[in-house]
Motif scaffolding. Structure first.
Motif, PDB file in Angstrom:
ATOM      1  N   GLY A 174       0.786  -1.227   0.000  1.00 44.97           N
ATOM      2  CA  GLY A 174       0.000   0.000   0.000  1.00 44.97           C
ATOM      3  C   GLY A 174       0.816   1.275   0.000  1.00 44.97           C
ATOM      4  O   GLY A 174       0.244   2.373   0.031  1.00 44.97           O
ATOM      5  N   ALA A 175       2.146   1.161  -0.071  1.00 44.72           N
ATOM      6  CA  ALA A 175       2.983   2.365  -0.005  1.00 44.72           C
ATOM      7  C   ALA A 175       2.730   3.303  -1.171  1.00 44.72           C
ATOM      8  O   ALA A 175       2.701   4.534  -0.996  1.00 44.72           O
ATOM      9  N   GLU A 176       2.561   2.763  -2.381  1.00 44.26           N
ATOM     10  CA  GLU A 176       2.344   3.628  -3.540  1.00 44.26           C
ATOM     11  C   GLU A 176       1.017   4.367  -3.450  1.00 44.26           C
ATOM     12  O   GLU A 176       0.938   5.571  -3.722  1.00 44.26           O
ATOM     13  N   ALA A 177      -0.050   3.653  -3.054  1.00 45.35           N
ATOM     14  CA  ALA A 177      -1.356   4.298  -2.934  1.00 45.35           C
ATOM     15  C   ALA A 177      -1.337   5.372  -1.859  1.00 45.35           C
ATOM     16  O   ALA A 177      -1.918   6.455  -2.025  1.00 45.35           O
ATOM     17  N   ALA A 178      -0.655   5.099  -0.740  1.00 48.38           N
ATOM     18  CA  ALA A 178      -0.567   6.092   0.333  1.00 48.38           C
ATOM     19  C   ALA A 178       0.182   7.334  -0.130  1.00 48.38           C
ATOM     20  O   ALA A 178      -0.209   8.471   0.185  1.00 48.38           O
ATOM     21  N   LEU A 179       1.251   7.132  -0.905  1.00 51.22           N
ATOM     22  CA  LEU A 179       1.998   8.285  -1.402  1.00 51.22           C
ATOM     23  C   LEU A 179       1.147   9.098  -2.367  1.00 51.22           C
ATOM     24  O   LEU A 179       1.161  10.340  -2.328  1.00 51.22           O
ATOM     25  N   GLU A 180       0.412   8.419  -3.254  1.00 51.27           N
ATOM     26  CA  GLU A 180      -0.432   9.154  -4.196  1.00 51.27           C
ATOM     27  C   GLU A 180      -1.471   9.988  -3.457  1.00 51.27           C
ATOM     28  O   GLU A 180      -1.765  11.133  -3.849  1.00 51.27           O
ATOM     29  N   ALA A 181      -2.035   9.444  -2.391  1.00 52.15           N
ATOM     30  CA  ALA A 181      -3.004  10.210  -1.608  1.00 52.15           C
ATOM     31  C   ALA A 181      -2.341  11.422  -0.960  1.00 52.15           C
ATOM     32  O   ALA A 181      -2.913  12.521  -0.926  1.00 52.15           O
ATOM     33  N   ALA A 182      -1.117  11.231  -0.452  1.00 51.61           N
ATOM     34  CA  ALA A 182      -0.383  12.350   0.161  1.00 51.61           C
ATOM     35  C   ALA A 182      -0.049  13.419  -0.870  1.00 51.61           C
ATOM     36  O   ALA A 182      -0.177  14.615  -0.608  1.00 51.61           O
ATOM     37  N   LEU A 183       0.387  12.996  -2.060  1.00 52.31           N
ATOM     38  CA  LEU A 183       0.695  13.962  -3.125  1.00 52.31           C
ATOM     39  C   LEU A 183      -0.539  14.752  -3.514  1.00 52.31           C
ATOM     40  O   LEU A 183      -0.480  15.972  -3.704  1.00 52.31           O
ATOM     41  N   ALA A 184      -1.677  14.060  -3.627  1.00 50.56           N
ATOM     42  CA  ALA A 184      -2.919  14.757  -4.001  1.00 50.56           C
ATOM     43  C   ALA A 184      -3.314  15.780  -2.942  1.00 50.56           C
ATOM     44  O   ALA A 184      -3.732  16.899  -3.262  1.00 50.56           O
ATOM     45  N   ALA A 185      -3.160  15.410  -1.677  1.00 47.57           N
ATOM     46  CA  ALA A 185      -3.516  16.331  -0.603  1.00 47.57           C
ATOM     47  C   ALA A 185      -2.613  17.557  -0.599  1.00 47.57           C
ATOM     48  O   ALA A 185      -3.074  18.694  -0.441  1.00 47.57           O
ATOM     49  N   VAL A 186      -1.333  17.329  -0.804  1.00 45.69           N
ATOM     50  CA  VAL A 186      -0.371  18.434  -0.798  1.00 45.69           C
ATOM     51  C   VAL A 186      -0.585  19.344  -2.007  1.00 45.69           C
ATOM     52  O   VAL A 186      -0.553  20.572  -1.891  1.00 45.69           O
ATOM     53  N   ARG A 187      -0.817  18.744  -3.169  1.00 43.04           N
ATOM     54  CA  ARG A 187      -1.121  19.561  -4.360  1.00 43.04           C
ATOM     55  C   ARG A 187      -2.370  20.397  -4.134  1.00 43.04           C
ATOM     56  O   ARG A 187      -2.449  21.550  -4.542  1.00 43.04           O
TER      57      ARG A 187
END
Length: 372
Positions: A306-319
């Protein structure tokens, strides 16, 4: 349990800025999953094309430094594979050095793409053709010698089909080969004859312009494997990302798999963008591709589901909070973006992200006016 070994190779340009981003992100992601990795860094700082131009006095010295980098990086990859390392993260290095290694280690670049409901797997042949080979200089001319081989061609096709079957339970519907095969006196036709039966899937050889026309007119058929010569795929990789991947080149990471048997499919992860020497030392290089590479390596090689999905969610939130580097229209520097994303991963999200945006300041924005 022994920590998995992850290799790290750093080139000049923005490499020295992105390597710590990778190490920091990998450490944070693995810690959040209760595991860890040990990073083994190559002792050599490899040249970019710009650094070679600055250092080399003539083509002879250029060629010598290129060869030294290639020999060192090849040894590093071989040594790490022999130690059981399965993954390398590498920042950008000079293309001639890199392709000498890719030729010797029979590398392919792999990129899954989607086009609406259709799934596409691009397998880019990096082991053969014009991008590989060596130069011989005479006054006023450069003679470049390259080769294609049946053994390498078959190995690449076998890997492409195997990878597609791992990706899609139904397996691939067809394999399209995009090569300038008319220049090879019928050799590729002869080498691929009978392979469809052997591989259990249709294998079709096309000129690159025909592939372009068919993709534009019809789009890809679902579960198509596109095996492509570098002369076409290097240019079309970015075009396909834009057309089907809906992401910018600067944000993407990708993987290269070494098919030489003794490398045991050692996988090298890299950012799609280059060394960006013009941004070196300015603190504004986009870290998103490096963060994605760290998450991908953590998930695939360091037991972090789940590391990739978690990172994508973090990137979306930060963007969404506007924390972006100047190339994406933001005001944040590299460190501010990394701080915000890692804080989001750890659950510290919005407050940390706002703080990062505040800290970015005018100087970062001004410094990144020419960022790409």
């Amino acid at each position: 349990m022994t920590a998995p070994l992850i290799a790290l190779a750093v080139g000049r340009g923005t490499g020295p800025e992105l390597a710590p981003v990778f190490e920091r992100a990998l450490e944070r992601i693995t810690a959040l999953h209760g595991t860890r990795a040990e990073v083994v860094r190559s002792p050599r700082l490899y040249h970019s094309y710009v650094s070679l131009r600055e250092q080399a006095r003539d083509t002879g010295q250029f060629e010598r430094l290129t060869g030294e980098d290639a020999a060192h990086y090849e040894r590093f990859c071989r040594d790490q594979a022999a130690r059981g390392v399965r993954a390398v993260f590498r920042t950008a290095i000079n293309a001639q050095s890199l392709y000498l290694v890719r030729q010797r280690l029979a590398a392919v670049k792999v990129e899954p793409l989607t086009a609406g409901p259709a799934r596409l797997l691009l397998v880019r042949d990096q082991a053969q053709g014009f991008y590989t080979g060596e130069n011989r200089h005479t006054p006023g001319t450069v003679v470049r010698t390259m080769e294609f081989s049946r053994a390498v061609t078959v190995r690449i096709l076998e890997y492409a089909v195997r990878r597609a079957r791992a990706l899609w339970p139904q397996g691939p519907s067809r394999v399209l080969m995009a090569y300038k095969y008319h220049l090879l006196d019928g050799a590729l036709d002869a080498w691929t004859e009978g392979l469809a039966e052997q591989l259990g899937v249709a294998v079709e050889l096309f000129q690159p312009d025909t592939v372009n026309r068919n993709l534009i007119t019809h789009g890809p058929e679902d579960r198509t494997v596109l095996v492509a010569g570098n002369e076409w795929a290097d240019i079309m990789h970015v075009v396909l990302l834009d057309r089907y991947g809906a992401q910018r080149q600067e944000d993407r990471c990708t993987e290269n798999v070494h098919l030489a048997p003794e490398l045991d499919e050692l996988t090298e992860y890299q950012t799609v963008h280059g060394s960006a020497d013009d941004l070196a030392g300015r603190g504004v290089v986009n870290p998103v591709a490096t963060l994605r590479a760290a998450a991908r390596i953590a998930e695939r090689h360091v037991h972090c589901p789940g590391a990739e999905a978690a990172l994508e969610a973090a990137l979306a939130a930060v963007r969404g909070r506007g924390v972006r580097t100047p190339d994406l229209g933001g005001r944040a520097g590299t460190t501010e973006v990394v701080d915000a994303v890692l804080a989001e991963l750890a659950g510290g999200g919005a407050e940390a992200g706002i703080s990062a945006a505040d800290r970015s300041g005018t100087s970062a924005a001004e410094a990144g006016a020419g960022a790409r």
